[in-house]
Design a protein around this motif. Structure first.
Motif, PDB file in Angstrom:
ATOM      1  N   PRO A 351      -7.988  31.493  19.900  1.00  0.00           N
ATOM      2  CA  PRO A 351      -9.252  32.212  19.760  1.00  0.00           C
ATOM      3  C   PRO A 351      -9.405  33.255  20.867  1.00  0.00           C
ATOM      4  O   PRO A 351      -9.322  32.942  22.057  1.00  0.00           O
ATOM      5  CB  PRO A 351     -10.309  31.109  19.882  1.00  0.00           C
ATOM      6  N   ASN A 355     -13.550  36.331  19.467  1.00  0.00           N
ATOM      7  CA  ASN A 355     -13.802  35.170  18.607  1.00  0.00           C
ATOM      8  C   ASN A 355     -14.823  34.246  19.252  1.00  0.00           C
ATOM      9  O   ASN A 355     -15.765  33.766  18.609  1.00  0.00           O
ATOM     10  CB  ASN A 355     -12.521  34.372  18.364  1.00  0.00           C
ATOM     11  N   LYS A 366     -11.588  27.635  14.185  1.00  0.00           N
ATOM     12  CA  LYS A 366     -11.134  28.906  13.619  1.00  0.00           C
ATOM     13  C   LYS A 366     -10.250  28.670  12.399  1.00  0.00           C
ATOM     14  O   LYS A 366     -10.370  29.362  11.384  1.00  0.00           O
ATOM     15  CB  LYS A 366     -10.378  29.699  14.682  1.00  0.00           C
TER      16      LYS A 366
END
Length: 507
Positions: A351, A355, A366
């Protein structure tokens, strides 16, 4: 109708997702109010979670509490982290029939002499090595439209979408085993790509990736024109020869005509980049609904980005049509674990800062959102990077999570269109395949409307269901495949984003 300030995705979840930034004191569940400010797209706890207890979203584990979490608290990197847990791969347990529609949808495609169908009609200039990249660019620039004067060297060839140079940073200083084989597989996939009518490959002459070896290994004889700068006699002579080849090819390339073809001719790459906390709620599930429509119309969708499937692979193995297919996916996960450990990294490093700013806490979270792009149909095949896609339906291709590298592998495998979801606002193109951008939220869509093709924020606002948005995406896929330009094409994106996966040592 009053819309709740939060979204609860599964009855077993201990967190809900903020539709917008929530101030302290906001009611998010019965008897639960926020005690912190909750940023838009982030998680808030709706029950106590003790240290070490799993944190669930989508009904699945996205991490473990690293500190006591009280109802109403913000749940993110400060109190949630990775941890080990067993996964039930249950190979083939969820396989189900996927009947095709009786009347398949159609689009206006370009039928090639070998029967394959293109969505665009480009002339391509590939390079065997970075040393020939500038020369390839000089050839392509001769045929580029001037955005200031409007001068268009291709005005007489309206059926040609453009001349594009796809250059890269490798091709020499590399070992002659897996790294070279992977590069050649990628270049071979592009040389054969249905959206290219003609292809020239330019080399320097002394590189590891010799054009003769590339053509022999990838069986490209007769498919492309090859030139070495050293053999032709330098930069000027090679540019002249390259320009002459393109001019010779233009008249032939312009002869194509679009005709009605079945949607089964679509091979769509599923991509996401700049993801946020809404990606797994709006754009990814909506693209998943469109993916199901593509498969039911007889087409193919390619899910990739192996590190961004990590932690959710057990949900895909259940959909594998055979144990062999499911085990190939699990083997990829083990390879990535070993690869990251060898490189001194970890899977949860995936990430990005963007993100995390958007609300994604761990790679598990994710991954669970990212895999929604593939819809609900059976997993029919698992492929190595840039391998040709030969089966219809939902397939998985091993790629890194880095978007340009992943999409390059998918297009090398045969994708003739790309769908790309984004929450933070990614700008991306992928010549020779058109790229459709799907925004996860209305705020970003309005801010970057010139770059976004579809607003999936309507799902968050309650004005559209996931299925309705998926149908809208599918309809746009057909229009785009028929020649309607995407937003990224209006800015001429797609050449610089060509990025073959580089593995192994640079020598």
């Amino acid at each position: 109708m009053t819309i709740s300030p939060v979204i609860r995705l599964h009855p077993d979840d201990g967190v809900v997702i903020a539709r917008a930034s929530l101030p302290p004191g906001t009611v998010v569940a019965e008897g639960v109010v926020t005690v912190d400010r909750i940023p838009s797209g982030h998680k808030v706890a709706i029950k106590p979670i003790v240290v070490g207890e799993p944190v669930r979203r989508y009904g699945q584990i996205i991490g473990f509490a690293t500190a006591p979490i009280a109802p109403g608290q913000h749940v993110h990197t400060q109190n949630c982290g990775m941890g080990d847990f067993s996964k039930d791969y249950a190979y083939c347990a969820d396989v189900k029939p996927t009947p095709n529609f009786d009347l398949p949808a159609t689009f206006e495609g370009i039928r090639r002499p070998d029967g394959r169908v293109a969505t665009r009609n480009y002339i391509g200039i590939l390079t065997s090595v970075n040393c020939s990249a500038h020369v390839a660019g000089l050839v392509a620039d001769v045929f580029k439209k001037n955005p200031f004067t409007g001068e268009n060297p291709l005005a007489e060839f309206p059926n040609v979408d453009g001349v594009v140079a796809l250059t890269h940073k490798t091709g020499c200083g590399m070992t002659q085993n897996e790294p070279l084989a992977l590069l050649r597989r990628t270049l071979g996939g592009y040389a054969r790509h249905v959206n290219f009518s003609h292809v020239i490959v330019l080399g320097l002459g002394c590189e590891v990736n010799q054009i003769g070896g590339l053509m022999e290994e990838q069986k490209l004889a007769g498919r492309l024109r090859a030139m070495d700068i050293q053999e032709v006699g330098g930069t000027r002579k090679t540019v002249e020869a390259g320009v002459a080849f393109v001019r010779e090819a233009l008249a032939d390339a312009n002869k194509v005509k679009r005709e009605k073809v079945a949607a089964s001719e679509l091979t769509v790459a599923l991509q996401c980049g700049g993801s946020d906390g809404y990606s797994g709620v709006s754009a990814n599930p909506a693209l998943g609904a469109a993916s199901d429509l593509i498969v039911r119309h007889g087409g193919t969708v390619i899910l990739s980005e192996t590190p961004e499937t990590y932690g959710a692979e057990h949900l895909l193995t259940r959909r594998a049509v055979s144990r062999e297919v499911g085990e190939k996916l699990v083997d990829l996960m083990r390879w990535w674990e070993e690869y990251t450990e060898r490189e001194g990294a970890e899977m949860n490093a995936n990430p990005s800062p963007g993100n995390k700013a958007g609300g994604l806490t761990t790679i598990l979270e994710k991954s669970l959102g990212a895999m929604a792009k593939a819809g609900t149909t059976n997993l029919v095949d698992v492929l190595r990077y840039a391998e040709p896609v030969t089966k219809k339906g939902f397939v998985f291709m091993d790629t890194p999570g880095y978007d340009p590298v992943a999409a390059t592998g998918q297009v090398a495998g045969g994708a003739n269109l790309v769908c790309f979801t984004t929450g933070r606002g990614s700008v991306f193109g992928c010549k020779p395949a058109p790229s459709i951008k799907l925004a996860t939220n209305s705020t970003m869509y309005k801010r970057m409307e010139e770059d976004m093709d579809v607003n999936c924020g309507t799902i968050l606002e309650g004005s559209e269901t996931v299925e309705q948005c998926g149908q809208r995406i599918f309809d746009l896929i057909l229009k785009t495949a028929s020649g309607q330009p995407t937003k990224s094409e209006s800015f001429d994106f797609g050449g610089a984003e060509f990025a073959p996966w580089v593995i192994g040592a640079t020598m």
